[in-house]
Design a protein around this motif. Structure first.
Motif: not given
Length: 283
Positions: A140-159
């Motif tokens: 992800m980008d370090a410039d705040m363009s990507h919000h970490p709140k999406a990460i749990p959904e990424f993980i759920r989707k992966q599973k």
């Protein structure tokens, strides 16, 4: 039959109640998931570790915020994690800020892997993977363009189907872009349209850079990728299709940087077009 296919799931906030969304968005920079979602992630991710690769260059103002948001997200969902900061000798003192963050959060959570200069995004990822202890890698980008709140959904989707890659998309229902002028929006749209037309990669946001990979998958893709600059992210998705990896998409909201200057200029656009043509004629 090819394993490569794309599945799209709603952005995390779209599954929350309207009331909860309004309360969270008005008072907090982070949207808390329901207890049911948290428990699900706890049970299913018990033996997984997530390594976040953060290549940085002149991000001293953004780095403390993104580190706090990442830490909060992983702790809220009881996930094992590490944040690997790969700074390319930033003249603004980003590395000094990173050292302070490491003292605050611990060396096991904030890992510093600086380099001597700007050596390219691809080599930054390789450098990060070599030092990652997680079995999943998040870029992800370090410039705040990507919000970490999406990460749990990424993980759920992966599973859901043991996907090899989950990629964020700005261009599916529920996704979007904020803070860009019309010229920047048109540039991004045209870039993705041209890439889709020429390469048929099977994903809606080919130039995005917010993704979750299985570690061994990312390692193979990067080793096969030869592009530099902004074409790098695009080629990684093309290689994923070439290797028949399975890909899922999660809509995300992309927000233009608040601090610092965009690194996208005329040279990067020219390099993108050159790289696109090179991929079209070689892959």
């Amino acid at each position: 039959m090819s394993k490569f296919h794309v599945s799209i799931t709603p952005e995390p906030d779209s599954v929350s109640s309207a009331t909860a969304h309004q309360q969270n968005s008005s008072s907090l920079p982070y949207t808390t998931a329901s207890a049911r979602t948290v428990n699900h992630l706890n049970m299913s991710s018990k033996h997984n570790k997530y390594s976040v690769l953060l290549p940085t260059y002149n991000e001293r103002d953004n780095l403390p915020i993104i580190t706090w948001l990442l830490t909060k997200t992983f702790q809220e969902h009881d996930l094992d994690y590490e944040i690997i900061i790969i700074d390319d000798n930033s003249p603004d003192g980003t590395l000094e800020i990173a050292k302070q963050l490491q003292k605050a959060y611990g060396e096991n959570r904030v890992v510093l892997r600086p380099r001597a200069g700007k050596l390219g995004l691809g080599t930054a990822y390789i450098h990060g993977i070599q030092n990652a202890t997680g079995n999943f890698i998040i870029i992800m980008d370090a410039d705040m363009s990507h919000h970490p709140k999406a990460i749990p959904e990424f993980i759920r989707k992966q599973k859901e189907n043991d996907y090899d890659i989950v990629t964020g998309t700005r261009y599916a229902a529920g996704g979007g872009v904020y803070g860009w002028d019309l010229r920047r929006k048109l540039t991004s749209r045209v870039a993705n349209f041209m890439a889709d037309l020429l390469l048929n990669p099977g994903v809606s946001d080919l130039t995005g850079s917010f993704r979750l990979y299985k570690k061994d998958v990312l390692h193979q893709i990067i080793n096969a990728t030869v592009s530099k600059g902004y074409v790098f992210q695009m080629e990684m998705m093309v290689r994923a299709k070439q290797f028949n990896y399975s890909v899922a998409e999660v809509p995300i909201t992309f927000v233009d940087r608040v601090y610092g200057e965009s690194k996208l200029g005329a040279n990067e656009i020219a390099g993108y077009l050159k790289g696109l043509w090179s991929l079209f004629t070689s892959v």
